[in-house]
Every structure is written in structure tokens, then in C-alpha cells.
Write a protein that holds these residues in place. Structure first.
Motif, short mmCIF file in Angstrom:
data_model
loop_
_atom_site.label_atom_id
_atom_site.label_comp_id
_atom_site.label_asym_id
_atom_site.label_seq_id
_atom_site.Cartn_x
_atom_site.Cartn_y
_atom_site.Cartn_z
N LEU A 408 0.74 -1.38 -0.28
CA LEU A 408 -0.04 -0.73 -0.25
C LEU A 408 0.71 1.37 -0.04
O LEU A 408 0.55 2.20 -0.83
CB LEU A 408 -0.88 0.16 1.52
CG LEU A 408 -2.34 0.99 1.13
CD1 LEU A 408 -2.80 0.49 0.31
CD2 LEU A 408 -3.14 0.79 2.34
N ILE A 409 2.29 1.11 0.61
CA ILE A 409 2.61 2.08 0.89
C ILE A 409 3.25 2.72 -0.37
O ILE A 409 3.43 4.10 -0.55
CB ILE A 409 3.70 2.41 2.66
CG1 ILE A 409 2.56 2.84 3.33
CG2 ILE A 409 4.88 3.55 2.17
CD1 ILE A 409 3.91 2.40 4.86
N PRO A 410 3.86 2.00 -1.11
CA PRO A 410 4.74 1.75 -2.33
C PRO A 410 3.79 2.35 -3.25
O PRO A 410 3.72 3.54 -3.93
CB PRO A 410 5.53 1.15 -3.12
CG PRO A 410 5.53 -0.03 -1.31
CD PRO A 410 4.75 0.76 -0.95
N LEU A 411 2.49 1.64 -3.28
CA LEU A 411 1.70 2.33 -4.49
C LEU A 411 1.02 3.65 -4.12
O LEU A 411 0.98 4.34 -5.00
CB LEU A 411 0.31 1.37 -3.84
CG LEU A 411 -0.82 1.86 -5.44
CD1 LEU A 411 -0.88 1.16 -6.87
CD2 LEU A 411 -2.18 1.14 -4.40
N LEU A 412 0.84 4.16 -2.50
CA LEU A 412 0.16 5.77 -2.64
C LEU A 412 1.63 6.55 -3.14
O LEU A 412 1.63 7.76 -3.71
CB LEU A 412 0.13 5.59 -1.17
CG LEU A 412 -0.93 4.50 -1.13
CD1 LEU A 412 -1.81 5.48 0.69
CD2 LEU A 412 -2.61 5.23 -2.21
N CYS A 413 3.12 6.29 -2.94
CA CYS A 413 4.05 6.89 -3.01
C CYS A 413 4.12 7.17 -4.31
O CYS A 413 4.67 8.28 -4.93
CB CYS A 413 5.49 6.22 -2.26
SG CYS A 413 6.50 7.11 -2.80
N VAL A 433 -6.92 11.48 0.89
CA VAL A 433 -7.99 10.73 1.06
C VAL A 433 -7.61 9.01 1.41
O VAL A 433 -8.19 8.30 2.11
CB VAL A 433 -9.19 10.93 0.21
CG1 VAL A 433 -10.36 9.11 0.33
CG2 VAL A 433 -10.27 11.82 0.24
N SER A 434 -6.93 9.04 0.04
CA SER A 434 -6.18 7.78 0.17
C SER A 434 -5.14 7.41 1.14
O SER A 434 -4.73 6.33 1.28
CB SER A 434 -5.11 7.49 -1.23
OG SER A 434 -5.68 7.50 -2.36
N TRP A 435 -4.48 8.01 1.80
CA TRP A 435 -3.50 8.36 2.92
C TRP A 435 -4.24 8.15 4.23
O TRP A 435 -3.82 6.92 4.79
CB TRP A 435 -2.43 9.13 3.14
CG TRP A 435 -1.50 8.97 2.51
CD1 TRP A 435 -0.94 9.95 1.41
CD2 TRP A 435 -0.37 8.32 2.57
NE1 TRP A 435 -0.12 9.48 0.18
CE2 TRP A 435 0.79 8.18 2.00
CE3 TRP A 435 0.18 7.00 4.07
CZ2 TRP A 435 2.32 7.30 1.05
CZ3 TRP A 435 1.03 6.60 3.35
CH2 TRP A 435 2.51 7.03 2.56
N LEU A 440 -5.94 3.99 8.35
CA LEU A 440 -7.07 3.22 8.71
C LEU A 440 -7.12 1.41 8.49
O LEU A 440 -6.93 0.96 9.51
CB LEU A 440 -8.55 3.74 8.15
CG LEU A 440 -9.83 2.97 8.77
CD1 LEU A 440 -9.75 3.48 9.75
CD2 LEU A 440 -10.59 3.06 7.53
N VAL A 441 -6.76 0.91 7.68
CA VAL A 441 -6.45 -0.17 7.16
C VAL A 441 -5.11 -0.87 7.95
O VAL A 441 -5.00 -1.78 8.56
CB VAL A 441 -5.92 -0.02 5.92
CG1 VAL A 441 -5.95 -1.62 5.26
CG2 VAL A 441 -7.63 -0.23 5.02
N ILE A 442 -4.00 0.06 7.74
CA ILE A 442 -2.97 -0.51 9.03
C ILE A 442 -3.14 -0.52 9.83
O ILE A 442 -3.16 -1.15 10.67
CB ILE A 442 -1.82 0.97 8.36
CG1 ILE A 442 -1.57 0.39 6.97
CG2 ILE A 442 -0.24 0.43 9.20
CD1 ILE A 442 -0.59 1.22 6.57
#
Length: 500
Positions: A408-413, A433-435, A440-442
Motif C-alpha cells: 500500500l505505501i509504495p503504491l501511494l508513493c 483520502v488515500s493516505w 485506517l487499514v494499517i
């Protein structure tokens, strides 16, 4: 790391060869549409339909079905609203993955290899492989349980595992005839699941009023918190984030033409939304069937994949087609489809992170072997004990939960990087919103892990090992977040510098 990071060159390893891609341009018009977006076409929507349904399989795998039945049995209809919103969150993440793949012409594993230092890229690859193996064990075991039910116990789990292993060859066979044939197979398996679980829904007749109330009225209490965490925690499968960014490249889209990219993103958004709507309905069927049958009963806490069919049979009896076998057919379709997508995802993950130039059949066999060997060991050890199999399933859920930040973090980056995405980089609002969704998920998965380890981790030696790994884990997550902030937001860190 080399300094040519921003050169618009295709990497040596690509998701699909040009000859394998579905031709799109020219269906309605022959213009280039370098900047303008082509008009909507139903025929083009049909040609773009496929990747979203393959992606949706991860929302219907045996692990999700077990989460559904446990949520229904323990929480009744009260968590249906959460299932709806969890699916919406999953859709957002998958659309970001598709956006990355279409706009760059490369998939997430390839871009991670180029984006991060060698040590970090290799560590991300290990994490992705662990998540994939954990998911595959659950999926193969789910298929093996279904085969055991359908053969009235004649086939032991280990035999079902070996039979399921051969789905790799089905995958290889169909892929030789084009990606559309493979997509047709998945459409058939999804249809089998839909018919099976809809049949169960009709047989058990869940309460329509309570169903609607559960969908629109948020309810949560201390007794159902663990099931709620499970519902949200399984919406993002790490390997599925990598997979979708590659699947969207099966269509012929030139990333240099913004009009064509916008067109592709529009059609992919529509088909992904439809696919996840279908998956939501199927999950809803399973949850409400078990809510109707077992909510408030003494056995609600003991139901799992292995005994669910038998409990349904005892509750509702035989009928024209015994509900036990209807459940097994749906479970088999879920297990088979998800194991084949796991093989598919494994090819992209291994090829992208390691820049392998192996033939597809070789990569598929390697990927299949990595999952089948530990699964076979599991089947041999736990074949006779449903309780220990449930404990193993809990550990596998934990294994996948801790891998979520590493997809998730590499995708958002990456999807926020203007020098990579150009005009398709997400804006400030969508980024925020994405972060928030990622946080929330993490956080939810962190809660799940804390609860699990508090119950399971005992002894000084074991506790010390867990603490060491936890510190290393948190440090790597913090590094990924720090890098994404400094690189994507402030831009003062040069990505491909020699120091990296």
C-alpha cells in the motif's frame, strides 16, 4: 542505482508482450486522440472488461468466505454496512493500482525495483512473496476441503492439494490461447460462485428487513469487534495490489497519449466497480446465510471452512440438491479461481522485482512450487484436526496482515509522483483520502496483530523473537513512509542518486 530513472524507456521485463495484448484502438475510430478523450463506446467497454473481474477474485477467496461466515454466525446482520464500506475502500485501492499501471505502462513490482534502493526492493519482494504464499495456502486448502466434501471424505486434504496444484497447467494452457480465454474461465468460476451462494440464499431465506437494516445502520459492539476487524482487514490483499497494476496492461493503450489513457481509466473504473459490486453481493449472500442459520446459537463460535457445510446440512437438511454440496461447489470455485490468480500474480511479482527473463511456464511452475510445497506439508500435518487448521488459518491471516503496508505505501508513493505519472498523478484531495484510508487499514490490522500476539505469544524466548521482528518491521514501515513523504511531497531527495 543508475541516474536514468526518468527516461521514458520500457523495462526489459514487461507484463505482456505486444502480441498478447487485446487490440482496442480503431474499434470505433482511427484518430490518435493524443490529448482528447474518445467518446464512450459499449463495444470498447466490453473489450476492456476482464482485468477487474480477475482482480475481484481476491475478494472472494476462501479466506474471505471464512471471514464472511464467521461474521454472519457471530455478529448476525449487524456488520453488513461494514462489508459495503470495506468493499468501497478496496475499490479505491484497486483503482489507484490500475491508474499506476495504465499511466506508466509498467506494473507496481517493476516500479518498486526502480524506485527503491536494492536492499529495500529485495525486502519488498520477500514480503510480497510471503504474502502470496500465505494467501495461496488458504486458497489451496479451501479447494482441498471442497474436494473432500464432494467425494464424501474419500480424498484426504493432501490429495486435494495435489489436484489443485495442477490448476497451474490449466492456466498455462489457456494463456496460450490469449488473455480473453483466461478471463472467460474466471467469469465462469465467478458465475458458479454466484449461482451456488444465491441458491443457498434462496434455500435459507434470510430476513430481508434485518438485511436492509444491517446495510444502512452502523452497529458495533465489543463482542463483534474482532469480526469487524476481520472484515476490514481482508479487503486489501497485498498480491492483488501488484496484480491489478499488471492486468490492466493486457489492453493496447499507449501511455504517451493522454486521451487514450483517460479512456482506459474510464472503462477500467466502470468494469472494476461492476466486478466488486458482484463480489459484494456474493459475500453478502454468504454472510446472511450464516447469520440466518447460526447467529445466537451455541455453535456460532466454532464454525469454519472445514465444518460449515456439515452444519448447514444439519440445520436445513437435504432438499433436491443437498446444501452441503452447494456450499462445496461454491467453495471449490472460489479456491480454484483464487489459486490461478495467485499463480498469475506470482509471475508478475517475481518477474518485476527480479527483472527475470524466464519463459512464462518456468515462472509459473516456480511460483506454484513455492506455494504447493508448504501447503502439502500443512495438509499432511493438519488433515485430521479442524481446530489446528483454524489456528493455522489465524496465523496465515496475521502473515498477510503484516504485509499490507509493503504494497500500500509504495503504491501511494508512486501514484502521487508527477515525474512518473505526469498529468495522471493524484491530486491533493485524493492523496489525502488515500493516505487516511491507508492509515485506517494499517491501524486496524495493527489492532488485529496486537490482539493476536497478546493471546498467542508466550514464553521469554518467543516473546524476545517477536519483539526483535516487531522493531525491525516498524523501522521498515517508517522508512517507507519517510521516503514517500520526502520524495513525493517535498521533492528534496533525489530518487536515483548514486548514494541510494
Amino acid at each position: 542505482m543508475s541516474s536514468d530513472h526518468h527516461q521514458p524507456l520500457l523495462p526489459p521485463e514487461t507484463a505482456y508482450d505486444p502480441t498478447e495484448k487485446v487490440h482496442i484502438v480503431g474499434v470505433v475510430d482511427d484518430d490518435d486522440y493524443t490529448t482528447a478523450t474518445p467518446p464512450f463506446s459499449w463495444r470498447k467497454l466490453w473489450l476492456f472488461t476482464g482485468p477487474g473481474f480477475l482482480m475481484s477474485i481476491a475478494f472472494l477467496d476462501p479466506g474471505n468466505l471464512e471471514g464472511d461466515l464467521q461474521a454472519g454466525a457471530i455478529a448476525g446482520y449487524s456488520l453488513l454496512w461494514l462489508l459495503l464500506w470495506a468493499t468501497a475502500i478496496g475499490l479505491l485501492v484497486q483503482l489507484l493500482s490500475a491508474r499506476l499501471g495504465v499511466a506508466t505502462g509498467r506494473h507496481l513490482a517493476e516500479l518498486c525495483r526502480e524506485e527503491y534502493p536494492n536492499w529495500a526492493g529485495k525486502l519488498l519482494w520477500v514480503m510480497a512473496e510471503l504474502a502470496l504464499i500465505g494467501a495461496d495456502i488458504q486458497e489451496v486448502i479451501g479447494s482441498a476441503i471442497a474436494l473432500k466434501i464432494l467425494t464424501n471424505g474419500f480424498l484426504p486434504l493432501w490429495a486435494g492439494v495435489l489436484i489443485t496444484a495442477f490448476d497451474c497447467f490449466i492456466f498455462l494452457f489457456l494463456e496460450n490461447y490469449g488473455v480473453r480465454k483466461l478471463e472467460a474461465l474466471f467469469a465462469f468460476l465467478i458465475a458458479v460462485m454466484a449461482v451456488s451462494f444465491a441458491w443457498m440464499f434462496g434455500e435459507t431465506k434470510p430476513n430481508a428487513k434485518e438485511l436492509l437494516v444491517g446495510l444502512v445502520v452502523p452497529k458495533l459492539n465489543s463482542r463483534t469487534i474482532q469480526q469487524a476487524v476481520g472484515v476490514v482487514g481482508c479487503i486489501i490483499m497485498p498480491h492483488n495490489v501488484f496484480l491489478h497494476s499488471a492486468l490492466v496492461q493486457s489492453r493496447e493503450v499507449d501511455p504517451r497519449k493522454t486521451g487514450r489513457v483517460r479512456e482506459a481509466l474510464r472503462y477500467y473504473s466502470i468494469e472494476s466497480t461492476i466486478a466488486l459490486a458482484v463480489s459484494f453481493v456474493i459475500n453478502l449472500f454468504v454472510t446472511t446465510v450464516f447469520a440466518k442459520a447460526f447467529f445466537g446459537t451455541a455453535i456460532a463460535d466454532t464454525i469454519g471452512l472445514g465444518n460449515a457445510g456439515q452444519f448447514l446440512e444439519e440445520k436445513f437438511g437435504g432438499g433436491l440438491v443437498p446444501i452441503l454440496y452447494i456450499w462445496a461447489v461454491g467453495l471449490l470455485a472460489a479456491g480454484q479461481s483464487s489459486t490461478i490468480t495467485g499463480t498469475y500474480a506470482g509471475q508478475f511479482i517475481m518477474g518485476g522485482f527480479l527483472d527475470l527473463r524466464l519463459k512464462k511456464w518456468a515462472r509459473a511452475l516456480i511460483t506454484r512450487s513455492c506455494a504447493i510445497v508448504p501447503t502439502l506439508i500443512v495438509a499432511l500435518i493438519f488433515d485430521s484436526s479442524e481446530d489446528t487448521l483454524d489456528v493455522l488459518n489465524e496465523w496465515l491471516n496475521v502473515l498477510q496482515s503484516i504485509q499490507i503496508p509493503f504494497a500500500l505505501i509504495p503504491l501511494l508513493c508512486l501514484v502521487a509522483k508527477e515525474d512518473l505519472m505526469g498529468v495522471f498523478a493524484i491530486g491533493r484531495v485524493l492523496k489525502t483520502v488515500s493516505w487516511l484510508v491507508a492509515a485506517l487499514v494499517i491501524a486496524i490490522n495493527g489492532y488485529l496483530l496486537q490482539q493476536f500476539f497478546a493471546e498467542e505469544v508466550t514464553g521469554v524466548a518467543f516473546t524476545s523473537v517477536v519483539i526483535v521482528f516487531t522493531v525491525a518491521y516498524v523501522a521498515f514501515v517508517v522508512y517507507l513512509i519517510w521516503r514517500s513523504i520526502t520524495v513525493s511531497t517535498f521533492g528534496f531527495l533525489k530518487l536515483r542518486s548514486q548514494a541510494a
